[in-house]
Design an enzyme around this catalytic site. Structure first.
Site, PDB file in Angstrom:
ATOM      1  N   LYS A 115       0.837  -1.210   0.000  1.00  0.00           N
ATOM      2  CA  LYS A 115       0.000   0.000   0.000  1.00  0.00           C
ATOM      3  C   LYS A 115       0.873   1.261   0.000  1.00  0.00           C
ATOM      4  O   LYS A 115       0.644   2.187  -0.759  1.00  0.00           O
ATOM      5  CB  LYS A 115      -0.930   0.017   1.230  1.00  0.00           C
ATOM      6  CG  LYS A 115      -1.806  -1.227   1.354  1.00  0.00           C
ATOM      7  CD  LYS A 115      -2.739  -1.168   2.545  1.00  0.00           C
ATOM      8  CE  LYS A 115      -2.045  -1.175   3.897  1.00  0.00           C
ATOM      9  NZ  LYS A 115      -1.328  -2.427   4.216  1.00  0.00           N
ATOM     10  N   ARG A 126      11.400  -1.106  11.299  1.00  0.00           N
ATOM     11  CA  ARG A 126      10.231  -0.614  12.023  1.00  0.00           C
ATOM     12  C   ARG A 126       9.979  -1.471  13.255  1.00  0.00           C
ATOM     13  O   ARG A 126      10.185  -2.683  13.212  1.00  0.00           O
ATOM     14  CB  ARG A 126       9.011  -0.677  11.089  1.00  0.00           C
ATOM     15  CG  ARG A 126       8.341   0.668  10.893  1.00  0.00           C
ATOM     16  CD  ARG A 126       7.337   0.626   9.786  1.00  0.00           C
ATOM     17  NE  ARG A 126       6.105  -0.086  10.128  1.00  0.00           N
ATOM     18  CZ  ARG A 126       5.006  -0.058   9.386  1.00  0.00           C
ATOM     19  NH1 ARG A 126       4.995   0.637   8.257  1.00  0.00           N
ATOM     20  NH2 ARG A 126       3.932  -0.714   9.743  1.00  0.00           N
ATOM     21  N   ARG A 153      -0.324  -8.743  13.344  1.00  0.00           N
ATOM     22  CA  ARG A 153      -0.910  -7.819  12.360  1.00  0.00           C
ATOM     23  C   ARG A 153      -1.707  -8.586  11.308  1.00  0.00           C
ATOM     24  O   ARG A 153      -2.770  -8.140  10.878  1.00  0.00           O
ATOM     25  CB  ARG A 153       0.200  -6.992  11.692  1.00  0.00           C
ATOM     26  CG  ARG A 153       0.750  -5.929  12.629  1.00  0.00           C
ATOM     27  CD  ARG A 153       2.143  -5.492  12.228  1.00  0.00           C
ATOM     28  NE  ARG A 153       2.203  -4.785  10.975  1.00  0.00           N
ATOM     29  CZ  ARG A 153       3.342  -4.580  10.298  1.00  0.00           C
ATOM     30  NH1 ARG A 153       4.486  -5.034  10.764  1.00  0.00           N
ATOM     31  NH2 ARG A 153       3.328  -3.905   9.178  1.00  0.00           N
ATOM     32  N   ARG A 211      11.742  -5.688   5.480  1.00  0.00           N
ATOM     33  CA  ARG A 211      11.634  -4.254   5.169  1.00  0.00           C
ATOM     34  C   ARG A 211      12.554  -3.439   6.070  1.00  0.00           C
ATOM     35  O   ARG A 211      12.714  -3.710   7.257  1.00  0.00           O
ATOM     36  CB  ARG A 211      10.197  -3.774   5.364  1.00  0.00           C
ATOM     37  CG  ARG A 211      10.091  -2.255   5.205  1.00  0.00           C
ATOM     38  CD  ARG A 211       8.678  -1.762   5.150  1.00  0.00           C
ATOM     39  NE  ARG A 211       7.898  -2.183   6.283  1.00  0.00           N
ATOM     40  CZ  ARG A 211       6.583  -2.033   6.370  1.00  0.00           C
ATOM     41  NH1 ARG A 211       5.928  -1.481   5.381  1.00  0.00           N
ATOM     42  NH2 ARG A 211       5.933  -2.444   7.428  1.00  0.00           N
ATOM     43  N   ARG A 218      -9.997   0.259   8.653  1.00  0.00           N
ATOM     44  CA  ARG A 218      -9.430  -1.043   9.004  1.00  0.00           C
ATOM     45  C   ARG A 218     -10.422  -1.947   9.705  1.00  0.00           C
ATOM     46  O   ARG A 218     -10.097  -3.090   9.987  1.00  0.00           O
ATOM     47  CB  ARG A 218      -8.255  -0.814   9.947  1.00  0.00           C
ATOM     48  CG  ARG A 218      -6.917  -0.891   9.257  1.00  0.00           C
ATOM     49  CD  ARG A 218      -5.871  -0.652  10.298  1.00  0.00           C
ATOM     50  NE  ARG A 218      -4.693  -1.402  10.050  1.00  0.00           N
ATOM     51  CZ  ARG A 218      -3.635  -0.900   9.401  1.00  0.00           C
ATOM     52  NH1 ARG A 218      -3.669   0.312   8.911  1.00  0.00           N
ATOM     53  NH2 ARG A 218      -2.574  -1.634   9.256  1.00  0.00           N
TER      54      ARG A 218
END
Ligand code: AP5
Length: 221
Positions: free
Chosen positions: A13, A161, A172, A128, A88
């Site tokens: 996204k 992160r 998540r 990431r 969400r």
């Protein structure tokens, strides 16, 4: 237009939102980015949500709805806005539809769902890395920075992160399946949902999204 980027954590996204900003000059409203910047600035709100976000749970309703009601203005929608990470759950969807109704802009909604298999999502998220200074996103395998640990864009430090560890990622993905995935049926029944396979290169996904947007623009001319 208001483009909702739907998709699991790691679906791309943020990556696609950044492409759209470059190509169409849209603005991006990412609830996750707003919250991370509050944490970075050490504000009361940042301190309130820090642990929740690190665990991978959703932050309270009233916090994200307040972000939307102050930033998602008629002007922003007229210029083109990308919603990344909102809504969400069903309560947030209800709030968004109400907000758009009040602005008389429900017809401006276009929802893009990027779907990616779970193994791939986990690999993308745990690999990431982001720039601490400008937020640019990298990946240890798929999109490494040119000089190790240093951002190509601004020279900032590259970090991981707080919620990209395997435990938070699992949580998540669970939260996504339980709370966010059911929104697909809701959007489909409103009739403005486009589904895109994210199991391709970011460039290929970008090309498909551009085609969808251009088709929509042609139809509204
Ligand atoms: P948020 O910041 O929204 O994170 P997320 O939904 O978990 O999504 P990500 O940013 O992790 O993934 P992405 O889909 O943007 O993927 P990306 O493009 O970076 O939310 C974080 C937290 O904030 C939540 O857990 C919650 O606590 C809170 N929050 C936020 N909004 C909320 C709300 N509305 N309500 C309540 N709480 C909220 O890509 C991932 C990686 O893959 C990158 O390394 C990238 O380079 C790579 N990649 C991207 N595309 C491809 C491709 N096609 N092929 C190969 N690699 C790719």
């Amino acid at each position: 237009v208001i483009i909702v980027l739907l998709g699991a954590p790691g679906a791309g996204k943020g990556t696609q939102g950044d492409f759209l900003i470059e190509k169409y000059n849209f603005t991006k409203l990412s609830t996750g980015d707003v919250l991370r910047s509050e944490i970075k600035l050490n504000t009361d709100l940042g301190n309130k949500v820090k642990e929740i976000m690190a665990s991978g749970a959703l932050v309270p309703e009233e916090v994200v709805n307040a972000i939307i009601s102050t930033r998602l203005t008629a002007d922003a929608i007229n210029n083109g806005v990308i919603l990344d990470g909102y809504p969400r759950n069903k309560a947030q969807l209800g709030f968004l539809l109400d907000h758009l109704r009040k602005l008389g802009m429900e017809k401006e909604l276009l929802v893009l769902d990027i779907s990616v298999e779970e193994d791939e999502l986990a690999a993308r998220l745990t690999g990431r890395r982001i720039c601490k200074a400008c937020g640019a996103s990298y990946h240890v395998t798929f999109r490494p920075e040119q000089q190790s640990g240093i951002c190509d864009r601004c020279g900032g430090e590259i970090i991981q992160r707080a919620d990209d560890n395997i435990e938070s990622v699992r949580n998540r993905l669970l939260v996504y399946r339980k709370e966010t995935q059911p929104l697909l049926d809701e959007f489909a029944s409103i009739g403005n949902l486009e589904s895109i396979s994210g199991m391709r290169s970011a460039e290929q996904v970008k090309a498909e999204i551009q085609k969808i947007i251009e088709n929509k623009e042609e139809k509204s001319l």
